[in-house]
Design a protein around this motif. Sequence first.
Motif, short mmCIF file in Angstrom:
data_model
loop_
_atom_site.label_atom_id
_atom_site.label_comp_id
_atom_site.label_asym_id
_atom_site.label_seq_id
_atom_site.Cartn_x
_atom_site.Cartn_y
_atom_site.Cartn_z
N LYS A 267 0.80 -1.11 -0.15
CA LYS A 267 -0.13 0.06 0.14
C LYS A 267 0.91 1.16 -0.19
N LEU A 268 0.40 2.35 -0.60
CA LEU A 268 1.04 3.56 -0.61
C LEU A 268 1.15 4.39 0.75
N PRO A 269 2.06 5.01 1.18
CA PRO A 269 1.92 5.83 2.15
C PRO A 269 0.64 6.66 2.28
N GLU A 270 0.10 7.12 3.37
CA GLU A 270 -1.11 7.70 3.59
C GLU A 270 -0.79 9.39 3.29
N GLU A 271 -1.87 9.94 2.48
CA GLU A 271 -1.55 11.35 1.89
C GLU A 271 -2.56 12.01 2.72
N PRO A 272 -2.67 13.32 2.87
CA PRO A 272 -3.46 14.16 3.17
C PRO A 272 -5.08 14.15 2.50
N ASP A 273 -5.99 13.88 3.04
CA ASP A 273 -7.13 13.68 2.31
C ASP A 273 -8.27 14.70 2.52
N TRP A 274 -7.82 15.71 3.31
CA TRP A 274 -8.78 16.75 3.22
C TRP A 274 -8.68 17.72 2.14
N ALA A 275 -7.63 17.70 1.24
CA ALA A 275 -7.59 18.68 0.02
C ALA A 275 -6.76 17.94 -1.16
N ASP A 276 -6.72 18.59 -2.24
CA ASP A 276 -5.64 17.99 -3.20
C ASP A 276 -4.37 18.97 -2.94
N ILE A 277 -3.53 18.36 -2.11
CA ILE A 277 -2.50 18.79 -1.76
C ILE A 277 -1.33 18.76 -2.55
N ARG A 278 -0.53 19.58 -3.12
CA ARG A 278 0.89 19.57 -3.58
C ARG A 278 1.89 20.16 -2.87
N ILE A 279 2.83 19.38 -2.77
CA ILE A 279 4.17 19.99 -1.99
C ILE A 279 5.22 20.48 -3.08
N THR A 280 5.58 21.53 -2.83
CA THR A 280 6.59 22.11 -3.64
C THR A 280 7.63 21.88 -3.47
N TYR A 281 8.73 22.12 -4.21
CA TYR A 281 10.11 21.70 -3.85
C TYR A 281 10.70 22.57 -2.84
N ALA A 282 10.28 23.58 -2.55
CA ALA A 282 10.51 24.41 -1.29
C ALA A 282 9.99 23.70 0.14
N GLY A 283 9.03 22.81 -0.06
CA GLY A 283 8.48 21.96 0.92
C GLY A 283 7.12 22.47 1.38
N VAL A 284 6.59 23.49 0.65
CA VAL A 284 5.13 24.18 1.05
C VAL A 284 4.10 23.51 0.38
N PRO A 285 3.25 22.83 1.62
CA PRO A 285 1.82 22.40 1.05
C PRO A 285 1.01 23.47 0.36
N GLU A 286 0.61 23.22 -0.83
CA GLU A 286 -0.35 24.21 -1.52
C GLU A 286 -1.35 23.66 -2.13
N ILE A 287 -2.65 24.49 -2.51
CA ILE A 287 -3.74 23.90 -3.20
C ILE A 287 -4.12 25.04 -4.27
N GLY A 288 -4.68 24.38 -5.18
CA GLY A 288 -4.96 25.44 -6.58
C GLY A 288 -6.15 26.06 -6.24
N GLU A 289 -6.22 27.18 -6.97
CA GLU A 289 -7.53 28.08 -6.73
C GLU A 289 -8.85 27.51 -7.38
N TRP B 105 -9.71 24.14 -6.89
CA TRP B 105 -9.91 23.42 -5.58
C TRP B 105 -10.59 24.14 -4.41
N LEU B 106 -9.93 25.37 -4.23
CA LEU B 106 -10.50 26.25 -3.32
C LEU B 106 -11.81 26.65 -3.82
N GLU B 107 -11.93 27.32 -4.84
CA GLU B 107 -13.42 27.71 -5.18
C GLU B 107 -14.45 26.67 -5.06
N HIS B 108 -14.21 25.50 -5.37
CA HIS B 108 -15.25 24.60 -5.08
C HIS B 108 -15.34 23.83 -3.70
N HIS B 109 -14.48 24.41 -2.59
CA HIS B 109 -14.53 23.71 -1.13
C HIS B 109 -14.47 25.03 -0.18
#
Length: 347
Positions: free
Chosen positions: A234-256, A258-262
């Motif tokens: 099984k794959l490691p658990e990922e955050p399930d509250w949003a479509d999180i993308r981690i940047t190379y700088a290590g910042v968790p981000e979401i797109g606009e 996704w935000l618009e719909h949530h």
Amino acid sequence: MIFRQLFDDVSSTFTYLLADEVKKEAILIDPVFSRAKRDIALINELGLTLTLVADTHAHADHITAAWLLKQKTGCNIASARAIGAQHVDVALDDGQQFGVAGIALEAISTPGHTDGCMSYLLADQTMVFTGDTLLIRGCGRSDFQQGSAHKLFESISERLFALPDTCLVYPAHDYHGRTQSSIGEEKAFNARVGGGANETDFVEYMKAMKLPHPKKIDEALPANLRSGCTEDGKLPEEPDWADIRITYAGVPEIGEEWLEHHLDEVTVLDVRLEEEVKDYPATEALVDIHIPLDQLRSRIGELPADKPVVALCRSGRRSAMAVNILKENGFEKVASLSHGLLAITRD
């Protein structure tokens, strides 16, 4: 060629990213399981497609990310046929040519640290990735896992030292902050096998070493024989509250989008200055609470704890710092709006 040398400070492991600037296909050499998000983020930010991952040997000090990256990106896995690892797509033999579009490598069998050790030579012989066979001013140990000081001496002196002196050496590890060497340097100055050392010199040196058993070998070696696949597959658990993308700088981000719909599922925190908010009043409908970044630590108690927090600012830079502050104060479900309000106002 696009080239990056990445580092895992826990195991002192180097991971190497190579890609052709035109073809945009990438290969990762010796990826580390715990650093897979970092590697994927860099590949995405550089606009590359990960096509192949290759391990130089079955590591005893960390778990490879090969299988995990395959699940995440669809890339193929390459490693020495002698290892016999599972999930391998390209089983490498001595002298075999392999690589990705625009990047050609040759597999050189260099046993001695383990039977399955391979070094990977760039086609123009300007770079060689030596795994644990040849390190900077040292070499891999030969006292466990099919190790043989005699084989290791032969691999280094006859295979690697036969390369051009100008060929740059990139090992799998360094424990003293060194990043690269060259064949010429190591022939002259390697503390174990350089400076005209013969086989007796080397073998006696290696026999006299009394190194502790690798701390993670009981966990790492079985996993690496599965190319890093978890025991349960099984794959490691990922955050399930949003479509999180981690940047190379290590910042968790979401797109606009996704935000618009949530919007009703999160607390939107605006960390811009008061005057910025007044200049763009149209954004007030998007925001739940406004706390300027320089006041966030002192006003952290004003944030509700019942919902995840999405921080935003003009460009996404200050909101990235806001995420760090929120995490420091116990908020786990946090993210920054990617590119901030610029992502919304440019549409």
